[in-house]
Design an enzyme around this catalytic site. Structure first.
Site, PDB file in Angstrom:
ATOM      1  CE1 TYR A   1      -2.155   6.210  13.655  1.00  0.00           C
ATOM      2  CE2 TYR A   1      -1.871   8.088  12.442  1.00  0.00           C
ATOM      3  CZ  TYR A   1      -1.584   7.572  13.574  1.00  0.00           C
ATOM      4  OH  TYR A   1      -0.781   8.258  14.722  1.00  0.00           O
TER       5      TYR A   1
ATOM      6  CG  ASP B   1      -2.026  -0.946   1.112  1.00  0.00           C
ATOM      7  OD1 ASP B   1      -2.363  -1.517   0.006  1.00  0.00           O
ATOM      8  OD2 ASP B   1      -2.640  -1.223   2.225  1.00  0.00           O
ATOM      9  N   GLY B   2       2.022   1.196   0.678  1.00  0.00           N
ATOM     10  CA  GLY B   2       2.923   2.209   0.793  1.00  0.00           C
ATOM     11  C   GLY B   2       3.420   2.798  -0.465  1.00  0.00           C
TER      12      GLY B   2
ATOM     13  CB  SER C   1      -4.754   1.442  13.592  1.00  0.00           C
ATOM     14  OG  SER C   1      -4.065   2.676  13.450  1.00  0.00           O
TER      15      SER C   1
ATOM     16  CG  ASP D   1      -0.428  11.175  21.938  1.00  0.00           C
ATOM     17  OD1 ASP D   1      -0.420  11.993  23.039  1.00  0.00           O
ATOM     18  OD2 ASP D   1      -0.284   9.764  22.003  1.00  0.00           O
TER      19      ASP D   1
END
Length: 292
Positions: free
Chosen positions: A190, A74-75, A193, A177
Site C-alpha cells: 500500500y 500475498d493476502g 502505491s 485521507d
C-alpha cells in the site's frame, strides 16, 4: 517431516494444482496437516491421502511442524502470519494469485520445491513485524502485521488530522485521507502505491507514508524501527478506521495509538534464485522497456 497447508477457498481452476502438491508430498512420505477450509472444499482427499490430518486453528499447529505452505497470493500469506503468530514456523508462499510479491514459488514448480524442502535447499528470511499498542484492546490476540498499520478516514468523511510523534517528539501533523506505517516488507504494498519508497527487507526501518495529503510538500519519511511512533487523531467524524494488514477495526478518535517493532519475527522461505532484487525486476516489470 511434517508440513501444514493453509489456504482460503480456492477457485476450481486450482483443484488439479492442489492435488498435485498433495501427491508430491505424499510420495516423499511427508505428513500433511490440511487447513479445514481446503479439507471441506476437497472432501475426497481423505480417501486419496489417508495419512492426511486436518487443523482448524493455530492451536492445532504443534512445535513439530517443519513448514507451513500458503496457497494463494500475498493476502493469504498475511492470513498465515496471523495464524502462525510467534510459533517460529517457516512459511512458504505458493503463488495462486496475481502479483505474489511475498510468495516464494509458483504452482508450476511443485516437484522441485518438495525436493528442495527435503534437502533444506532454501533460505529463510526473517521479516520484521509491526505491533500496535492502544489504551483500549484492539485486534484481539493478533495486534501485529507483516505489511503495515494504517489510520484512514471512513468512507466519504472529511480528511483526518494525524498528529504524529517519534519517541514523543513531534514529527508532523498530516492532513490527509490517512497515514500508513509500513515495515520494509510492506514498503512494496500500500505504501508504494501512495508513492512511498521501496525499502530492503533487512533495513531495520519503518516507512511513514501519508495517503492523499492535503499539503503537496508532505512526503514519506523513513525512521529507525527501534523507535515508537505514536498518534493523536482529530476528525469531524467520531471515529476512523485502523488496519493491520487486511484486518480492520473502527476506532473512536479519543483512543491513543502507538506502533513499534514486534518482539518476534516471521520466517519466510525463499529459494536461492529468488533474491529481493530479482523479485523487484520480475514483479514490477523492470527492464521491459525495449531501450534496456
Amino acid at each position: 517431516m511434517q508440513v501444514a497447508i493453509y489456504g482460503r477457498e480456492l477457485p476450481n481452476e486450482y483443484t488439479a494444482d492442489t492435488f498435485a502438491l498433495l501427491e508430491e508430498l505424499s510420495k516423499s512420505n511427508i505428513e500433511v496437516f490440511l487447513y479445514k477450509t481446503l479439507y471441506q472444499q476437497y472432501p475426497e482427499v481423505s480417501s486419496l491421502f489417508p495419512m492426511l490430518r486436518v487443523f482448524n486453528n493455530a492451536d492445532d499447529l504443534n512445535n513439530e511442524i517443519d513448514f507451513l505452505i500458503s496457497l494463494g497470493g500475498d493476502g493469504t500469506i498475511l492470513d498465515t502470519v496471523a495464524l502462525v503468530k510467534n510459533r517460529n514456523i517457516p512459511i512458504l508462499g505458493v503463488n495462486f494469485g496475481r502479483l505474489g510479491f511475498l510468495t516464494g514459488t509458483s504452482k508450476e514448480a511443485f516437484a522441485s520445491v518438495v525436493e528442495d524442502l527435503l534437502n533444506r535447499n532454501y533460505i529463510i528470511d526473517k521479516r520484521t513485524l509491526i505491533h500496535l499498542d492502544a489504551n483500549k484492546p484492539l485486534f484481539g490476540d493478533t495486534p501485529f502485521a507483516l505489511n503495515d498499520f494504517t489510520i484512514t478516514k471512513r468512507d466519504a468523511s472529511s480528511m483526518v488530522k494525524v498528529h504524529t510523534f517519534l519517541n514523543g517528539e513531534f514529527i508532523n501533523t498530516y492532513y490527509a485521507d490517512g497515514l500508513i506505517v509500513a515495515t520494509p516488507t510492506g514498503s512494496t504494498g500500500y505504501s508504494m502505491s501512495c508513492n512511498g519508497p521501496i525499502v530492503f527487507p533487512d533495513s531495520s526501518s519503518f516507512v511513514i507514508t501519508p495517503i492523499a495529503p492535503h499539503h503537496l510538500n508532505t512526503r514519506p519519511i523513513i525512521v529507525p524501527d527501534d523507535n515508537v511512533i505514536s498518534f493523536e487523531i482529530e476528525s469531524r467524524s467520531e471515529d476512523f478506521l485502523c488496519t493491520l494488514d487486511a484486518r480492520r477495526e473502527i476506532v473512536d478518535k479519543s483512543i491513543h495509538l502507538a506502533v513499534r517493532k514486534e518482539a518476534f519475527k516471521v520466517k519466510l522461505i525463499r529459494f536461492k534464485e529468488n533474491s529481493f532484487l530479482s523479485t523487484l525486476r520480475n514483479k514490477l516489470s523492470w527492464g521491459l522497456d525495449k531501450r534496456n
